[in-house]
Design an enzyme around this catalytic site. Sequence first.
Site, mmCIF file in Angstrom:
data_model
loop_
_atom_site.group_PDB
_atom_site.id
_atom_site.type_symbol
_atom_site.label_atom_id
_atom_site.label_comp_id
_atom_site.label_asym_id
_atom_site.label_seq_id
_atom_site.Cartn_x
_atom_site.Cartn_y
_atom_site.Cartn_z
ATOM 1 N N TYR A 69 98.040 59.283 -88.829
ATOM 2 C CA TYR A 69 97.331 60.257 -89.679
ATOM 3 C C TYR A 69 97.016 59.647 -91.043
ATOM 4 C CZ TYR A 69 99.344 63.339 -86.138
ATOM 5 O OH TYR A 69 99.726 63.891 -84.971
ATOM 6 N N LYS B 266 126.846 50.576 -94.342
ATOM 7 C CA LYS B 266 126.664 51.902 -94.941
ATOM 8 C C LYS B 266 126.830 52.903 -93.805
ATOM 9 C CE LYS B 266 125.462 54.807 -98.209
ATOM 10 N NZ LYS B 266 126.260 55.090 -99.406
ATOM 11 N N ASP C 199 127.030 50.430 -101.491
ATOM 12 C CA ASP C 199 126.988 50.880 -102.894
ATOM 13 C C ASP C 199 128.248 50.456 -103.633
ATOM 14 O OD1 ASP C 199 128.324 52.634 -101.188
ATOM 15 O OD2 ASP C 199 127.525 54.467 -102.080
ATOM 16 N N ASP D 275 119.895 40.980 -98.598
ATOM 17 C CA ASP D 275 118.778 40.536 -99.448
ATOM 18 C C ASP D 275 119.026 40.995 -100.876
ATOM 19 O OD1 ASP D 275 116.166 39.629 -100.240
ATOM 20 O OD2 ASP D 275 115.523 41.727 -100.175
ATOM 21 N N ASP E 143 120.474 38.665 -104.468
ATOM 22 C CA ASP E 143 119.830 38.594 -105.788
ATOM 23 C C ASP E 143 120.808 39.059 -106.870
ATOM 24 O OD1 ASP E 143 117.332 37.762 -104.705
ATOM 25 O OD2 ASP E 143 116.235 38.970 -106.163
HETATM 26 C C1 IPM Z 1 114.166 36.555 -99.539
HETATM 27 C C2 IPM Z 1 112.908 37.314 -99.825
HETATM 28 C C3 IPM Z 1 112.257 37.808 -98.530
HETATM 29 C C4 IPM Z 1 113.274 38.658 -97.798
HETATM 30 C C5 IPM Z 1 110.964 38.604 -98.737
HETATM 31 C C6 IPM Z 1 109.974 37.807 -99.534
HETATM 32 C C7 IPM Z 1 110.380 39.098 -97.463
HETATM 33 O O1 IPM Z 1 113.173 38.373 -100.696
HETATM 34 O O2 IPM Z 1 114.113 35.542 -98.814
HETATM 35 O O3 IPM Z 1 115.218 36.932 -100.047
HETATM 36 O O4 IPM Z 1 113.469 39.818 -98.120
HETATM 37 O O5 IPM Z 1 113.899 38.141 -96.881
HETATM 38 MN MN MN Z 2 115.173 38.368 -101.506
#
Ligand code: IPM
Ligand code: MN
Length: 353
Positions: A146, A188, A223, A247, A251
């Site tokens: 849709y 989770k 979390d 992921d 980071d």
């Molecule tokens: C990573 C990146 C990728 C992921 C993205 C760009 C798709 O963030 O390698 O960490 O999420 O795997």
């Molecule tokens: Mn990443």
Amino acid sequence: MARHRIALIPADGIGPEVVGEGVRVLRALARKGRGLSFAFTRFPWGSDFYHRTGRMCPEDFLERLRPFDAILLGAVGRPDIPDHITLNQLLLPIRRGFDLYANVRPIVLYEGLESPLRAYKPGQIDMLFFRENTEGEYSPIGGRHYLGQPGEVAAQVALFTRRGCQRIVEAAFEAALKRRRHVTNVTKSNAQGHTLVLWDEVFAEVAARPRYRKVKTAQYLVDAAALEFVRRPDRFDVVVSTNLFADILTDLGAGIVGGLGVAASANVNPERATPAMFEPVHGSAPDIMGRGIANPVATLFSCVMMLEYLGEGRAARRLERAVRGHLARGDRTPDLGGTGTTRSAGEDVIRRL
Ligand code: IPM
Ligand code: MN
Ligand code: NAD
């Protein structure tokens, strides 16, 4: 003498800058290390290729990559093409197509680096992530319906298989046997009572095996894990988690040890059925591309992981020592407060080899 065949996919943004430095450093290492040799083949795939051909890479890209011993990738993604197109046509299909189910990501506070967590000194944060890399929340199963109407729907199925959960958890436990013998499981399952309960059950089954009786375990909801990463990162040794959660957590992990400029990763099929792929955790960093200031360290530590994978343990340790020396005593790139450039950082590492 083994000649290692390496496929290079520098791709977009700062990718070519950091991969270029990686190749220079590996060539210098080969000149110094007796019997070490590389044959590099560069594939011009990525967003420029997309603008020329309408695709990020040729259709037979996996067949072209299969003969190589390993792949070194820079980064994929550019502001003028939607990310879900670039990533789903190049990076993610390599991970899935080669069944590189273990995304291995070290989070280490190296000497010379300052954590925003003031209480932590070099050596006190040292974890190794096992990120599930082929299914979970990143499954491409789903669709939209849709389109553009008020009743528009989108679904993306988080897909978890017993086999998929089991093999990543096993890889984590195997790694723990060679480290501090501790594995933390992050899910989770309080909210996601089907998929992640399956994951937790598989984790418990693997943990109960006699082979792993000396490995201690911990369990966090994602979390709470994020909180604990900031409060007590020294509690973690090996961490195993799903594609999306890991992921995000890696980071965050990079953030507590000096940033994305130093975060390395390996995408491997532990059965070695296909070539493994090594890449920095960071992306194409369009905000600094072309300025020659991207930190090559994340790529160089990824090269260390590649050398280990290729069975070149001595060369791996030599390169790792040189990169650590650069971080501790060299002029680092601006993301780490220095005045160095991508090139000068690479040259400093070469001098220290
Ligand atoms: C990573 C990146 C990728 C992921 C993205 C760009 C798709 O963030 O390698 O960490 O999420 O795997
Ligand atoms: Mn990443
Ligand atoms: P990013 O990692 O590219 O950048 C985040 C921040 O970190 C930026 O401020 C950047 O300048 C900085 N940074 C990253 N690497 C650095 C380095 N080596 N040296 C110094 N500073 C560095 O993440 P983003 O901005 O969210 O994404 C940019 C693009 O990259 C998007 O298209 C995204 O989809 C893509 N991406 C690709 C990969 C990959 O190919 N593996 C990974 C993450 C993001």
